[in-house]
Write an enzyme that holds these catalytic residues in place. Sequence first.
Site, PDB file in Angstrom:
ATOM      1  N   THR A  36       0.872  -1.187   0.000  1.00 44.24           N
ATOM      2  CA  THR A  36       0.000   0.000   0.000  1.00 44.24           C
ATOM      3  C   THR A  36       0.907   1.234   0.000  1.00 44.24           C
ATOM      4  O   THR A  36       1.329   1.675  -1.056  1.00 44.24           O
ATOM      5  CB  THR A  36      -0.964   0.005   1.204  1.00 44.24           C
ATOM      6  OG1 THR A  36      -0.227  -0.223   2.397  1.00 44.24           O
ATOM      7  CG2 THR A  36      -2.022  -1.058   1.050  1.00 44.24           C
ATOM      8  N   LYS A  51       4.084  -6.994   3.719  1.00 42.90           N
ATOM      9  CA  LYS A  51       3.861  -5.586   3.429  1.00 42.90           C
ATOM     10  C   LYS A  51       3.500  -4.870   4.729  1.00 42.90           C
ATOM     11  O   LYS A  51       3.020  -5.492   5.681  1.00 42.90           O
ATOM     12  CB  LYS A  51       2.764  -5.381   2.392  1.00 42.90           C
ATOM     13  CG  LYS A  51       1.373  -5.816   2.771  1.00 42.90           C
ATOM     14  CD  LYS A  51       0.509  -4.897   3.586  1.00 42.90           C
ATOM     15  CE  LYS A  51       0.476  -3.471   3.111  1.00 42.90           C
ATOM     16  NZ  LYS A  51      -0.533  -2.704   3.938  1.00 42.90           N
ATOM     17  N   THR A  98      -1.462  -3.263  10.155  1.00 40.10           N
ATOM     18  CA  THR A  98      -1.716  -3.485   8.741  1.00 40.10           C
ATOM     19  C   THR A  98      -0.489  -4.032   8.126  1.00 40.10           C
ATOM     20  O   THR A  98       0.242  -3.367   7.432  1.00 40.10           O
ATOM     21  CB  THR A  98      -2.174  -2.302   7.911  1.00 40.10           C
ATOM     22  OG1 THR A  98      -3.411  -1.877   8.418  1.00 40.10           O
ATOM     23  CG2 THR A  98      -2.456  -2.732   6.475  1.00 40.10           C
ATOM     24  N   GLU A 141       6.528   4.885   7.615  1.00 42.92           N
ATOM     25  CA  GLU A 141       6.206   6.161   6.971  1.00 42.92           C
ATOM     26  C   GLU A 141       6.948   7.326   7.617  1.00 42.92           C
ATOM     27  O   GLU A 141       6.828   7.587   8.803  1.00 42.92           O
ATOM     28  CB  GLU A 141       4.710   6.405   7.050  1.00 42.92           C
ATOM     29  CG  GLU A 141       3.927   5.474   6.142  1.00 42.92           C
ATOM     30  CD  GLU A 141       2.420   5.677   6.267  1.00 42.92           C
ATOM     31  OE1 GLU A 141       2.009   6.471   7.114  1.00 42.92           O
ATOM     32  OE2 GLU A 141       1.692   5.014   5.512  1.00 42.92           O
ATOM     33  N   ASN A 155       0.081  11.091   7.027  1.00 43.83           N
ATOM     34  CA  ASN A 155      -1.137  10.529   7.592  1.00 43.83           C
ATOM     35  C   ASN A 155      -2.267  11.529   7.741  1.00 43.83           C
ATOM     36  O   ASN A 155      -3.399  11.157   8.032  1.00 43.83           O
ATOM     37  CB  ASN A 155      -0.841   9.840   8.923  1.00 43.83           C
ATOM     38  CG  ASN A 155      -0.264   8.478   8.671  1.00 43.83           C
ATOM     39  OD1 ASN A 155      -0.959   7.596   8.215  1.00 43.83           O
ATOM     40  ND2 ASN A 155       1.031   8.338   8.895  1.00 43.83           N
ATOM     41  N   THR A 197      -9.535  10.270   1.399  1.00 37.30           N
ATOM     42  CA  THR A 197     -10.518  11.337   1.178  1.00 37.30           C
ATOM     43  C   THR A 197      -9.983  12.401   0.216  1.00 37.30           C
ATOM     44  O   THR A 197      -9.200  13.236   0.632  1.00 37.30           O
ATOM     45  CB  THR A 197     -10.945  12.061   2.477  1.00 37.30           C
ATOM     46  OG1 THR A 197     -11.023  11.114   3.495  1.00 37.30           O
ATOM     47  CG2 THR A 197     -12.279  12.699   2.252  1.00 37.30           C
TER      48      THR A 197
END
Lengths: 397, 397
Positions: A148, A174, A185, A269, A392, A397
């Site tokens: 992702t 991942k 995740t 991240e 983040n 959206t």
Amino acid sequence: MSLSLPAGFRTAGMHCGIKKDPAIFDLALFVSDRPASLAGVFTQNKVFGSPVAVSRERVPRGTGRACLINSGNSNACTGQRGIEDARWMTAETAKLLDCPPEDVVVCSTGVIGRFLPREPLASGIPAAFEKLGDSPESFENAARAMMTTDTFAKQAVREIELNGKLVRISAAAKGAAMIGPNMATMLGIIMTDAELSAADTDALLRHAVDRSFNCISVEGHTSTSDTVFLFANGAAENGPLDDDSRLTMQTALDEVAAELAQAIIRDAEGAKHFITIDVCGARNRGEAFRIAKEIANSALVKTAITGADPNWGRIISAAGYAGVELKDSDMSLVLNGVEIYQAGAPAEFDTVSLSRSIKENRDVSIQLQLSHGNADVRFWTSDLTEEYVRLNSEYTT
Amino acid sequence: MSLSLPAGFRTAGMHCGIKKDPAIFDLALFVSDRPASLAGVFTQNKVFGSPVAVSRERVPRGTGRACLINSGNSNACTGQRGIEDARWMTAETAKLLDCPPEDVVVCSTGVIGRFLPREPLASGIPAAFEKLGDSPESFENAARAMMTTDTFAKQAVREIELNGKLVRISAAAKGAAMIGPNMATMLGIIMTDAELSAADTDALLRHAVDRSFNCISVEGHTSTSDTVFLFANGAAENGPLDDDSRLTMQTALDEVAAELAQAIIRDAEGAKHFITIDVCGARNRGEAFRIAKEIANSALVKTAITGADPNWGRIISAAGYAGVELKDSDMSLVLNGVEIYQAGAPAEFDTVSLSRSIKENRDVSIQLQLSHGNADVRFWTSDLTEEYVRLNSEYTT
């Protein structure tokens, strides 16, 4: 060692259309050419994705043929329709493999709460089946299709000998955020041509996960979709395990899982630092784990490392609220090899040179020594940067 | 209502020299002119500052005359010398008040792990004593002297009638980060001229703290120094409490404490949003609290709000790992008055206009409705911004 697949496994990765950009893969298929022993470990979040619900039902059978993974949509919080979509994905795959749908497990990762689009999958699943191959390229494609926000594919391989037979382990994972202990995740799939009983497969996988994927965190947010599978198809014909060969297998599996878990943290991240936390001398593994986790999840510890600040007060105080009975005099702390806190009192150290060592090295080591016992835990985490916040607050959206 | 002091209280705030900048206050003194009923609530961190150790010993006596607070140094993780320094601070104050040292409690806030400098305090404590006054200015000076990274002084007052007598409550607090449930680097001092038994003082304070300072978090890092005191000196001569007057007193105290707790969150480092989380319909208060706390402490929820992103998946998944038995169909979610998730399934809503309402309003409301029972909790937190990371990676050293 090349990133190749164990005997009897084929994989594929491709773009099917769940993600918009046609250059980005979003569908991975992992297949064993014969029924394999299968074990799985899943998120402990009470809110879990439909693929987790469906796969969790199937794993206790102890056997499976394939795992289908899509990225770009997690099929979580999608109610009964989500369950039907996940079952449909396994049924479409099973038709091609000529096996019962129960022999197929499934993962989805991506945004929560959107219904899965069936059209791209309806054409994508047969296309992935056509692309199945046993080359390193096929394996890498599958690893890339799981991603992702990951910036690189995460793969690990080992070769060992069991009872005189060559056994290979090849794994992909991942994950780059929503990473917290008890799985996050993150998806992992471990394939081996070892011959393993269903019970061994399960026990070996749980041991490896407890010392790898359960010992990492980015921000401590446990995801709804975490899943790790181990497929063992027996193509190596190594015969039954004895204590020695079981230990050899466990060690190799632990290494593969730890390598992938660390790769997730290296890809965290926005992270500028890769932090290894060793908590030693605890009464038991559970206490060491709770302390390591609180240190890893503290935004104040993370930002101190981001700022190259050897601020041991933030580390010691995080240990203090981990729910473990302790006094400050029970603790000593070593940061990048320098003792900065000794049995409850500040140690003398060169702040400027220690700060420079944090600034100039991506890897940071935090070693917390307790005076309670002999239990140790190693935990990996990342620092917290302005870039993490930017990523983040802009995602979705 | 002016920010004045209850009858029989005097306060002072000044610069004594713990902080470098002579324009910034670092010493606060709060004095009751007669022995007051005293209660205190302290950090639950196992690693706690010397002032916490010293004050915690004294509070069970149920009576006190004064509280001395310094900012700029937390006197935490400083071993036996720290304990001696904290005791010395109370002894110096007690000499001036002509009372036993045990009647003085003490707080320190600031950097962890540095020995407290005695020289500035040796001259500062008598100077603060000289400055004691009962004016609103004296009260504000004391509130300012408690501050560390706070950008404004936090004060709250109430006037009530108990048994026909006017009773005043005046309180000050500090805190802007290292804020987590079970108290954080927050200090609070509540003064009232109400006549209260020691047992009432303790029970009233605990009730108020549980619904205020224990229901806020910035990053969830529990500090080593958190302390809230309630002094009740009886100058209002209201006589013994009955059930009605006890409820009046409790309500006013709850309001004062909640107002200060909210002020801490409004001043949270780098925050752009003030977030109120209501968890309703839980089986009991403990479960509602755990869910609210996990939502409040999730970096992913916080950054979603920073980015004005109505990303309900992050909120629902945080509820899922709070250790409470639940299913996604037990939950419905309302964000800024708009239902976005209903009994386990995404609701239809206008993403653009909801995102705009988050962007354009500092205050954000998250309401999570459970179908389990009747228990509610209200919790306050801030969002997580690049500015928070910048501030906390640059503080100290």
